[in-house]
Design an enzyme around this catalytic site. Structure first.
Site, PDB file in Angstrom:
ATOM      1  N   GLU A 178       0.776  -1.244   0.000  1.00  0.00           N
ATOM      2  CA  GLU A 178       0.000   0.000   0.000  1.00  0.00           C
ATOM      3  C   GLU A 178       0.815   1.306   0.000  1.00  0.00           C
ATOM      4  OE1 GLU A 178      -2.953  -0.197   3.103  1.00  0.00           O
ATOM      5  OE2 GLU A 178      -4.133  -1.673   2.005  1.00  0.00           O
ATOM      6  N   GLU A 290      -5.704  -7.949  -0.606  1.00  0.00           N
ATOM      7  CA  GLU A 290      -6.432  -7.572   0.608  1.00  0.00           C
ATOM      8  C   GLU A 290      -7.869  -7.217   0.241  1.00  0.00           C
ATOM      9  OE1 GLU A 290      -5.027  -4.734   3.432  1.00  0.00           O
ATOM     10  OE2 GLU A 290      -2.958  -5.456   3.359  1.00  0.00           O
TER      11      GLU A 290
END
Length: 392
Positions: A178, A290
């Site tokens: 991320e 995710e």
């Protein structure tokens, strides 16, 4: 109208026949634990006590997922600051004790259980201060920050790690968790340095490359000030001589795409439409590493819709649900505004002693979408390998 419905049905069946999920499983989150500081004190929890402050996997839980749930993929998080202590700086010099703990987890998953493992530096494209992740630490490659690790150092790190695992066909290199709040051109530069170093080290396995803006699928084709160009525009320039790189996507289903709220109200299929079209147009593949949701019946449909969407679109080759891991206890990785519902870890319990998310979300919602045939042999690849059913 009847003819139109018939054509639509045939088209959907053809799409499903073409689609292949080669890898399916869970994110193992606990290796990044133990470094939080309420006062943002740099160095808190570093290196930390293995088995007390953090851990990578519980081997018995991995056994359950592979032997009973028939999954073949685990994403194992770790902190760069533990692998490459601050005294060393980011690069090719490792804390060998910490590396051995990590390698033991990876080898158990891949060699003992025969599954695949994503190596996940859970650092948000930052290094030197995980005390209040995801917001603290210097952005890797930011030349305006004298404390920042360089893009070259990031490449050195990946060259060393990949070299150590180059003979393990079941490893997958997840370049970074991320990236956010940085220019996307820098995400590309860091990704490219890592890819170059991995291939130079002789490692030919699958690489997962993230975009900017938390690598969110819903925003992958968008750009705005501080996030320019778009992740899709930038990553078209990423070069891999092995042509074995997929796009790493995260996609949560709550109001702000963070995965931190109990309620699900974002349609995964609708929000992924643009990035899926981009993948198709450019003959690229992706994994969603995710996603998740709460144990309320209201979320079940949203999670199922997302999993079905991946199954129906051949651009997606795999997924890992967020999150299992030995250190969650009664805490819920799905939603910080909830009561404590436990995690996807087998045996997980909510704070009131009721079943955790493994029972209420994994078994009741996600398990049905684990393909009967997954890749169990061969090098990790965007094209998959030998598809077979995991025996009892």
């Amino acid at each position: 109208m009847a003819l139109l419905k018939g054509i639509t049905a045939v088209a959907l069946l053809a799409a499903r026949a073409a689609a292949t999920i080669y890898y399916a499983g869970v994110a193992e989150s606990s290796g990044e634990f133990g470094a939080w500081s309420a006062t943002s004190t740099v160095g808190t929890g570093l290196p930390g006590r293995f088995g007390v402050d953090y851990a990578f996997i519980e081997k018995s839980a991995v056994d359950v997922f592979v032997d009973q749930n028939k999954v073949n993929l685990f994403r194992v998080a770790f902190l760069l600051e533990r692998m490459c202590p601050l005294d060393y700086g980011l690069g090719a010099k490792f804390n060998e004790t910490h590396y051995d703990y990590f390698a033991d987890a990876v080898n158990y998953i891949t060699k003992t259980k025969g599954a695949y493992c994503i190596l996940d530096p859970h650092n948000y494209m930052r290094y030197n201060d995980p005390s209040q992740q995801p917001m603290t630490g210097s952005v890797i490659g930011n030349t305006a920050d004298l404390k920042a690790a360089t893009t070259a150092q990031f490449g050195e790190f990946w060259g060393e790690l990949a070299g150590r695992f180059k003979d393990n066909e079941k490893v997958i290199f997840g370049l970074m968790n991320e990236p956010h709040d940085m220019e996307t051109s820098l995400v590309l530069a860091n990704n490219q340095a890592a890819v170059d170093a991995i291939r130079k080290a002789g490692a030919n396995q699958l690489i997962l490359a993230p975009g900017n803006s938390w690598t969110g699928g819903h925003s992958f084709t968008q750009s705005w000030e501080g996030y320019s160009p778009s992740s899709s525009e930038a990553l078209l320039n990423l070069k891999d001589p092995m042509s074995n790189t997929a796009i790493d996507i995260h996609e949560y289903l709550d109001v702000d795409y963070s995965g931190s709220h109990t309620a699900c109200n974002q349609s995964g299929p609708a929000n992924l439409a643009a990035v899926t079209a981009w993948l198709k147009e450019n003959s690229l593949k992706a994994m969603i590493t995710e996603f998740g949701g709460s144990n309320g019946t209201q979320c079940a449909g949203y999670i199922s819709d997302l999993l079905q969407y991946m199954d129906d679109n051949e651009e997606y080759i795999g997924w890992t649900a967020w999150a299992a891991g030995p250190f969650w206890g009664p805490n819920s990785p799905c939603c910080t505004d909830s009561k404590q519902w436990g995690s996807l870890e087998p045996g997980s319990k909510a704070s009131d002693g009721s079943p955790g998310l493994y029972d209420t979300v994994w078994l009741k919602v996600m398990q049905a979408f684990v393909p009967k045939s997954l890749q169990w042999e061969g090098i990790s690849s965007v094209k998959g390998g030998v598809l077979s059913a995991k025996g009892s």
